[in-house]
Each structure stands twice: as C-alpha cells, then as structure tokens.
Design an enzyme around this catalytic site. Structure first.
Site, PDB file in Angstrom:
ATOM      1  N   LYS A  43      23.256  66.503  29.123  1.00  0.00           N
ATOM      2  CA  LYS A  43      23.226  65.104  28.691  1.00  0.00           C
ATOM      3  C   LYS A  43      23.060  64.207  29.918  1.00  0.00           C
ATOM      4  O   LYS A  43      24.008  63.947  30.655  1.00  0.00           O
ATOM      5  CB  LYS A  43      24.512  64.716  27.952  1.00  0.00           C
ATOM      6  CG  LYS A  43      24.334  63.341  27.283  1.00  0.00           C
ATOM      7  CD  LYS A  43      25.620  62.609  27.021  1.00  0.00           C
ATOM      8  CE  LYS A  43      26.163  61.870  28.185  1.00  0.00           C
ATOM      9  NZ  LYS A  43      25.311  60.792  28.740  1.00  0.00           N
ATOM     10  N   GLU A  84      37.055  52.806  44.107  1.00  0.00           N
ATOM     11  CA  GLU A  84      35.646  53.107  44.368  1.00  0.00           C
ATOM     12  C   GLU A  84      34.790  51.944  43.868  1.00  0.00           C
ATOM     13  O   GLU A  84      34.759  51.661  42.668  1.00  0.00           O
ATOM     14  CB  GLU A  84      35.259  54.398  43.639  1.00  0.00           C
ATOM     15  CG  GLU A  84      33.850  54.835  43.950  1.00  0.00           C
ATOM     16  CD  GLU A  84      33.441  56.072  43.160  1.00  0.00           C
ATOM     17  OE1 GLU A  84      33.731  56.138  41.952  1.00  0.00           O
ATOM     18  OE2 GLU A  84      32.817  56.956  43.762  1.00  0.00           O
ATOM     19  N   SER A 112      32.608  59.378  37.013  1.00  0.00           N
ATOM     20  CA  SER A 112      33.769  58.689  37.586  1.00  0.00           C
ATOM     21  C   SER A 112      35.062  59.459  37.320  1.00  0.00           C
ATOM     22  O   SER A 112      35.153  60.248  36.376  1.00  0.00           O
ATOM     23  CB  SER A 112      33.874  57.294  36.965  1.00  0.00           C
ATOM     24  OG  SER A 112      34.037  57.416  35.569  1.00  0.00           O
ATOM     25  N   THR A 113      36.066  59.173  38.126  1.00  0.00           N
ATOM     26  CA  THR A 113      37.374  59.802  37.953  1.00  0.00           C
ATOM     27  C   THR A 113      37.990  59.392  36.612  1.00  0.00           C
ATOM     28  O   THR A 113      38.604  60.217  35.930  1.00  0.00           O
ATOM     29  CB  THR A 113      38.276  59.427  39.144  1.00  0.00           C
ATOM     30  OG1 THR A 113      37.708  60.056  40.299  1.00  0.00           O
ATOM     31  CG2 THR A 113      39.705  59.890  38.964  1.00  0.00           C
ATOM     32  N   CYS A 127      28.779  59.093  45.630  1.00  0.00           N
ATOM     33  CA  CYS A 127      30.189  59.484  45.501  1.00  0.00           C
ATOM     34  C   CYS A 127      30.826  59.704  46.864  1.00  0.00           C
ATOM     35  O   CYS A 127      32.012  59.468  47.044  1.00  0.00           O
ATOM     36  CB  CYS A 127      30.284  60.755  44.668  1.00  0.00           C
ATOM     37  SG  CYS A 127      29.198  62.066  45.239  1.00  0.00           S
ATOM     38  N   GLU A 147      33.227  66.763  38.991  1.00  0.00           N
ATOM     39  CA  GLU A 147      32.790  66.191  40.277  1.00  0.00           C
ATOM     40  C   GLU A 147      32.914  64.690  40.118  1.00  0.00           C
ATOM     41  O   GLU A 147      32.109  64.080  39.427  1.00  0.00           O
ATOM     42  CB  GLU A 147      31.333  66.577  40.561  1.00  0.00           C
ATOM     43  CG  GLU A 147      31.097  68.065  40.750  1.00  0.00           C
ATOM     44  CD  GLU A 147      31.700  68.607  42.030  1.00  0.00           C
ATOM     45  OE1 GLU A 147      31.912  67.822  42.979  1.00  0.00           O
ATOM     46  OE2 GLU A 147      31.985  69.805  42.074  1.00  0.00           O
ATOM     47  N   ILE A 195      36.536  58.715  33.757  1.00  0.00           N
ATOM     48  CA  ILE A 195      35.962  59.499  32.653  1.00  0.00           C
ATOM     49  C   ILE A 195      36.290  60.983  32.850  1.00  0.00           C
ATOM     50  O   ILE A 195      36.550  61.706  31.878  1.00  0.00           O
ATOM     51  CB  ILE A 195      34.434  59.270  32.523  1.00  0.00           C
ATOM     52  CG1 ILE A 195      34.109  57.774  32.334  1.00  0.00           C
ATOM     53  CG2 ILE A 195      33.855  60.086  31.369  1.00  0.00           C
ATOM     54  CD1 ILE A 195      34.612  57.150  31.065  1.00  0.00           C
ATOM     55  N   GLY A 196      36.340  61.427  34.098  1.00  0.00           N
ATOM     56  CA  GLY A 196      36.692  62.831  34.377  1.00  0.00           C
ATOM     57  C   GLY A 196      38.037  63.205  33.762  1.00  0.00           C
ATOM     58  O   GLY A 196      38.196  64.281  33.194  1.00  0.00           O
TER      59      GLY A 196
HETATM   60  P1  NAD Z   1      30.559  57.595  34.380  1.00  0.00           P
HETATM   61  O1  NAD Z   1      31.809  58.373  34.515  1.00  0.00           O
HETATM   62  O2  NAD Z   1      30.604  56.272  33.738  1.00  0.00           O
HETATM   63  O3  NAD Z   1      29.491  58.442  33.523  1.00  0.00           O
HETATM   64  C1  NAD Z   1      29.089  59.742  33.901  1.00  0.00           C
HETATM   65  C2  NAD Z   1      28.520  60.454  32.683  1.00  0.00           C
HETATM   66  O4  NAD Z   1      29.573  60.595  31.733  1.00  0.00           O
HETATM   67  C3  NAD Z   1      27.398  59.725  31.974  1.00  0.00           C
HETATM   68  O5  NAD Z   1      26.462  60.672  31.491  1.00  0.00           O
HETATM   69  C4  NAD Z   1      28.111  59.049  30.803  1.00  0.00           C
HETATM   70  O6  NAD Z   1      27.265  58.840  29.687  1.00  0.00           O
HETATM   71  C5  NAD Z   1      29.161  60.079  30.486  1.00  0.00           C
HETATM   72  N1  NAD Z   1      30.341  59.520  29.808  1.00  0.00           N
HETATM   73  C6  NAD Z   1      30.832  58.261  29.858  1.00  0.00           C
HETATM   74  N2  NAD Z   1      31.903  58.144  29.061  1.00  0.00           N
HETATM   75  C7  NAD Z   1      32.105  59.353  28.495  1.00  0.00           C
HETATM   76  C8  NAD Z   1      33.060  59.853  27.572  1.00  0.00           C
HETATM   77  N3  NAD Z   1      34.033  59.098  27.066  1.00  0.00           N
HETATM   78  N4  NAD Z   1      32.957  61.143  27.206  1.00  0.00           N
HETATM   79  C9  NAD Z   1      31.996  61.935  27.711  1.00  0.00           C
HETATM   80  N5  NAD Z   1      31.045  61.517  28.584  1.00  0.00           N
HETATM   81  C10 NAD Z   1      31.116  60.238  28.969  1.00  0.00           C
HETATM   82  O7  NAD Z   1      29.922  57.532  35.824  1.00  0.00           O
HETATM   83  P2  NAD Z   1      28.594  56.781  36.279  1.00  0.00           P
HETATM   84  O8  NAD Z   1      28.877  55.321  36.343  1.00  0.00           O
HETATM   85  O9  NAD Z   1      27.441  57.266  35.466  1.00  0.00           O
HETATM   86  O10 NAD Z   1      28.412  57.382  37.761  1.00  0.00           O
HETATM   87  C11 NAD Z   1      29.106  56.936  38.851  1.00  0.00           C
HETATM   88  C12 NAD Z   1      30.298  57.822  39.137  1.00  0.00           C
HETATM   89  O11 NAD Z   1      29.879  59.170  39.338  1.00  0.00           O
HETATM   90  C13 NAD Z   1      31.024  57.432  40.410  1.00  0.00           C
HETATM   91  O12 NAD Z   1      32.400  57.443  40.190  1.00  0.00           O
HETATM   92  C14 NAD Z   1      30.626  58.536  41.392  1.00  0.00           C
HETATM   93  O13 NAD Z   1      31.544  58.729  42.436  1.00  0.00           O
HETATM   94  C15 NAD Z   1      30.515  59.712  40.492  1.00  0.00           C
HETATM   95  N6  NAD Z   1      29.687  60.749  41.108  1.00  0.00           N
HETATM   96  C16 NAD Z   1      30.318  61.850  41.614  1.00  0.00           C
HETATM   97  C17 NAD Z   1      29.559  62.844  42.243  1.00  0.00           C
HETATM   98  C18 NAD Z   1      30.219  64.069  42.825  1.00  0.00           C
HETATM   99  O14 NAD Z   1      29.513  65.030  43.115  1.00  0.00           O
HETATM  100  N7  NAD Z   1      31.525  64.080  43.023  1.00  0.00           N
HETATM  101  C19 NAD Z   1      28.186  62.701  42.340  1.00  0.00           C
HETATM  102  C20 NAD Z   1      27.590  61.561  41.804  1.00  0.00           C
HETATM  103  C21 NAD Z   1      28.351  60.591  41.186  1.00  0.00           C
END
Ligand code: NAD
Length: 500
Positions: A177, A387, A231-232, A286, A252, A234-235
């Site tokens: 996705k 962040e 993001s953390t 990130c 990640e 959502i993680g």
């Molecule tokens: P995000 O957490 O908003 O979204 C990431 C993904 O999760 C997207 O595909 C989104 O559609 C999905 N998502 C959102 N809400 C969800 C839910 N409730 N259930 C399931 N999936 C959901 O992050 P973003 O704004 O797209 O990206 C930026 C973040 O990603 C930053 O925090 C960055 O640090 C992190 N990031 C980490 C790494 C790493 O390797 N550690 C690499 C790149 C980005």
C-alpha cells in the site's frame, strides 16, 4: 496526467467503490495522476490473491535461482525506464531532480542486491545440541507467507523497493500500500511487475488511505506480517492493531537525529555535512540531522558560516537541475512545518535564517518553506524533541562531550546520529555511546542496502537490509533429525516407555 488502476492478482482493476486519489504536484498544484483508491473490499481481494499465490501458486515451488532472476528483472526494467521514473518522482513528490535521479539509481541497485539475497540458502546447522551422533539439527528459514507493506511519501519508489525486495527475496507474496500522497512511481512498478510476468498474486499494489486500506490490511487474517514505514504515532497504532491477529511486525518510524560536531572537526567538511544532513530533500528524511550540537569554543564561528552557506541554497522548481531545495510534499506538511517554526519562536529559540515561505512570486503556488536555522535551542523544547520533517535545524550548544552525548540520547527517538572529528578514535568512542541504529562518522545519509538500518527506542522495531533485514521476512524452523536409529538407544527410553 497519468491514470492508474489497482494491481491485483496480475490484473489492472478498478477499485470496488470507484473511489479515486488525485495526486498533486507540490510545485504547481497541477494533477500528476488519478489513481484508483483501495478500500476494504479491494484489500480483501488483494490479500486473497496474495494468499492463494503463496499457498497454491508456482511462486512457492520455484527454485531460489528462478525467483532471483525475476527479482533481478525488476532492477533491469527500472534502469530501462530511468528517465520517465525520475521525472514522475519529481512531479509526484517534490523531490529535486538530482535527488530523484539518485533515488531511481539506488532503487535499481538495491533490487539487484535483493535478487542476489534471493539466491542464498539461509539454512544453518545447530552445533553441540546433543551427544554426537544422536541427531542432526538445522535452522531452516522459511517465508512468512503474505506480507502487507505500508510505506510513506518521502521516498516513494525507494520505499516500495525496500519492502518488495526483501519480502520477495525471502519467498513471500506481497500486498503493497503506497502512500495516498505519492502513488505514481509505485504504480509504474506494478506495470514493470506485470511486464516481467510474475505469477499472478505474488505482487499486488493498492494505493489507498491509511485509515481505510492501511487498517484493513493490518487487521486482515490472511496477512502474516506487516512491514510498516511511517511516523511513530501511526507505528504504535500498527503494532496495537496487529496484535489482534498476532502478526509479525517490523516498524521503521521517525527520528530526531543528533549531529555532534567536535571542536577538532574539519570545519568546512562538517559545515557541508551538517547542511546535507538537514536540508537534503527539504528535511523530509527520517534520519535527517535535525539537532546540531556545537561545542561552545567554535559555536559562533560555525553558526556564522552555516548561515552564510544556507543563504546560497537555490530554492526553486524541483525539475530544474540547479535547484537544491524543492517544495514540501503537501499543503498539510507545509502547515505542519510552519506550525513548528511558530512554536520554536514561542519557546524562545532565535531564527537566524528562514522561518517562512519564500517571498518569490514564482514559488507561491508551491508548498515551500525556507531552510530555517534556530539558535539558542533548549534540548527539552518541542522543536528539539519532536520530528518536524521539514527544513528546520535546531542548534544546541554543549559544554563537553559528556554533555553532548547526554543531550543526544535525551530523545524518544534513536534512528541515526553523526559525529564529526579529525580524531576517528575519539569519534568512534562517542559513536558507541549514542543510542541509535546508525551512526555516521564524518558522513551522513549513507544508507546501504547491505548494512542493517533501523531504530532504537521509538524509532522502530526490527531492521531493514542485509541478512538481518532479509531474516525479518522469514519464520525460523528448528529441524531435528534423529540419528540414533535404534529404539532402545533413545535418550528417553528409560523415562516413559514401557519395556518389552
Ligand atoms: P504516516 O505515518 O502518516 O503514514 C505512513 C503510511 O501509513 C502511509 O501509507 C499512510 O497511508 C499509512 N497510514 C496512516 N494512518 C494509518 C493507519 N491508521 N493505519 C494504517 N496505515 C496508516 O507517515 P508519512 O507522513 O507518510 O511519512 C513520514 C514519516 O515516515 C516520518 O515520521 C518519517 O520519519 C517516517 N519514515 C521513516 C523511515 C524509516 O526508515 N525509519 C523512512 C521514511 C519515513
């Protein structure tokens, strides 16, 4: 404008509810792509296709070499379509042309490496388990099954490759996705997969919103593992949702990486490196070096030079090869970053440069934020702890290296860090004290598909890349093969078995 359909079970199909995602160019707000948007019914269909392909399809019975060859073809096709992928990535994500070129090159390179991993036999013997001759014991690594991969928008193609590569190399099938913000190059990848002729259902690519398609994928009983980058915040939710079905999870997540300059650093190199650490891809990385720790002795000179160099960065059209700083990915991200800048000022930090949208009329329709440097930042404040994910640097002074290490580690994140010094032994000793998954000495952003990458603390769980990364996509089986051969010589013969 590009039009894409969902890629499910080896076919391009419309979304069940007919919903569409409109992907916008962050430079001029034109529409880059109209893409079918997956909802729960589409996730069900994709997960079922991936399940069938894993349980019954030819993929599971292929030799490692056959799978490796198919994965290598993805790398070859990315190289064939290099120019169009670069252009599309610039338009869809606001990456500068130079950054997107590197991303596409690295995507092909990583996939080539993952194809080599696919050919490896990871079986290992377990030594010394029993008396010699009693049994042979081996650890077998098997694919987990169906992998649900969820990726963010900052490196759209690279992130798709980083998930698909190891998942497929380990023999899994995948439902990917992509982010709703940047689906275009992942959909080009679906065309590549289709042209190569992967067995249907091995790779399914379904962009959609996180709260619908993402959650449906995480909760789906037919999915065995979730590989999440984002993001953390959502993680954490991913982990909680995955617990219901006890799915394996790798996360990640975010970072707030500490960049420590020692007073004996090569100043010009450390200056350039620190700018690269924070301003590369407008700070939307990130592992961005978002906290700069300077020793009091050289702080003022360093800051003065840093501001002068930052003034020279070219902000502009990301498609222009001369541009250093492009737009942020979306209006939402621009507002978020400007909000943090406001917060930093309220908390008493001083803006030395930047802090707003550029005044240039030609850039008004783009989601730009000027490269921004805050001085007099307290490590406890919001802009040093949260962040921001934008071109915003917090400069923090330190007294001695113990002070620098303590502040660097005073963060909920632990993704990456860096130390700059001419004395590599001293730098290494400091690097070993930093609680982060990757620490660079006199370097930044160098992530290799061959070396493990991932976070300590709330920056994530698990590692990507290298053998460690590949193993995250496998189940471990202990295989015990009896070698005693004779009934009454069994170790347990005297314990429970009636004699005679
Ligand atoms: P995000 O957490 O908003 O979204 C990431 C993904 O999760 C997207 O595909 C989104 O559609 C999905 N998502 C959102 N809400 C969800 C839910 N409730 N259930 C399931 N999936 C959901 O992050 P973003 O704004 O797209 O990206 C930026 C973040 O990603 C930053 O925090 C960055 O640090 C992190 N990031 C980490 C790494 C790493 O390797 N550690 C690499 C790149 C980005």
């Amino acid at each position: 404008m590009q039009e894409y359909q969902l890629y499910i079970d080896g076919a391009f199909v419309s979304s069940a509810e007919g919903k569409k995602i409109q992907s916008v160019n962050p430079f001029d707000q034109s529409t880059v792509a109209r893409v079918d948007c997956a909802t729960t019914a589409d996730v069900d269909k994709a997960a079922a296709a991936a399940r069938k392909a894993f349980d019954e399809g030819p993929w599971a019975h292929m030799s490692r070499d056959e799978r490796s060859a198919l994965i290598k073809s993805i790398s070859d096709k990315i190289n064939e379509k290099f120019k169009e992928l670069v252009k599309l990535e610039v338009m869809d994500s606001g990456s500068t042309y130079r950054k997107a070129k590197e991303d596409v090159y690295l995507s092909a390179r990583s996939m080539h490496y993952f194809s080599k991993l696919a050919a490896l036999d990871l079986t290992e013997p377990v030594e010394g388990l029993n008396k010699p001759g009693f049994s042979r014991n081996i650890i077998v690594r098997e694919p987990m099954g169906v992998v649900g991969a969820i990726i963010p928008w900052n490196f759209p193609l690279k992130m798709a490759i980083w998930k698909l590569g190891p998942a497929l190399a380990a023999g899994n099938t995948v439902v990917l996705k992509p982010s709703e913000e940047t689906p275009a190059t992942a959909m080009e990848l679906s065309k590549i997969i289709d042209e190569i002729g992967f067995p249907p259902g091995v790779v399914n690519i379904i962009p959609g919103y996180g709260t619908e398609a993402g959650e449906a994928l995480i909760k789906h009983p037919g999915v065995d593992k979730i590989a999440f980058t984002g993001s953390t915040a959502i993680g954490r939710k991913v982990m909680a949702m995955a617990s219901e079905t006890m799915k394996r999870c790798t996360l990640e997540c975010g970072g707030k990486s500490a960049n420590i300059i020692l007073d004996d650093a090569d100043m010009e190199m450390a200056l350039d490196g620190s700018m690269y650490a924070i301003f590369y891809h407008q700070g939307q990385c990130c592992e961005a070096g978002a906290r700069l720790f300077l020793p009091e002795k050289i702080a003022d000179e360093f800051i003065g030079k840093l501001v002068d160099k930052t003034k020279k960065l070219v902000i502009g059209d990301p498609m222009d090869k001369a541009t250093d700083i492009g737009p942020l990915v979306s209006k939402k991200q621009q507002d978020r970053v400007l909000g943090y800048i406001q917060k930093g000022t309220e908390e008493g930090a001083k803006i030395l440069i930047g802090g707003k949208q550029p005044d240039d009329e030609a850039l008004k329709s783009g989601f730009f934020v000027e490269p921004t440097i805050f001085s007099d930042v307290d490590n406890k404040t919001t802009i040093a702890q949260e962040e921001i994910f934008g071109p915003v640097l917090s400069v923090i002074k330190y007294r001695d290296t113990d002070d620098a290490v303590a502040m660097a580690n005073d963060s909920m994140y632990g993704l990456a860090a860096g130390v700059w010094s001419k004395d590599k032994e001293k730098a290494e000793a400091i690097a070993r004290r930093l609680r982060a998954g990757t620490v660079w000495i006199n370097e930044w952003h160098l992530i290799s598909e061959k070396a493990p990458f991932g976070g300590y603390k709330k920056s994530g769980i698990g590692r990507e890349f290298g053998i460690e990364g590949l193993k995250e996509y496998t189940e471990v089986k202990h295989l015990h093969i009896d070698e005693v051969g004779e009934r009454d010589k069994k170790q347990w013969y005297d314990v429970v078995v009636p004699k005679g």
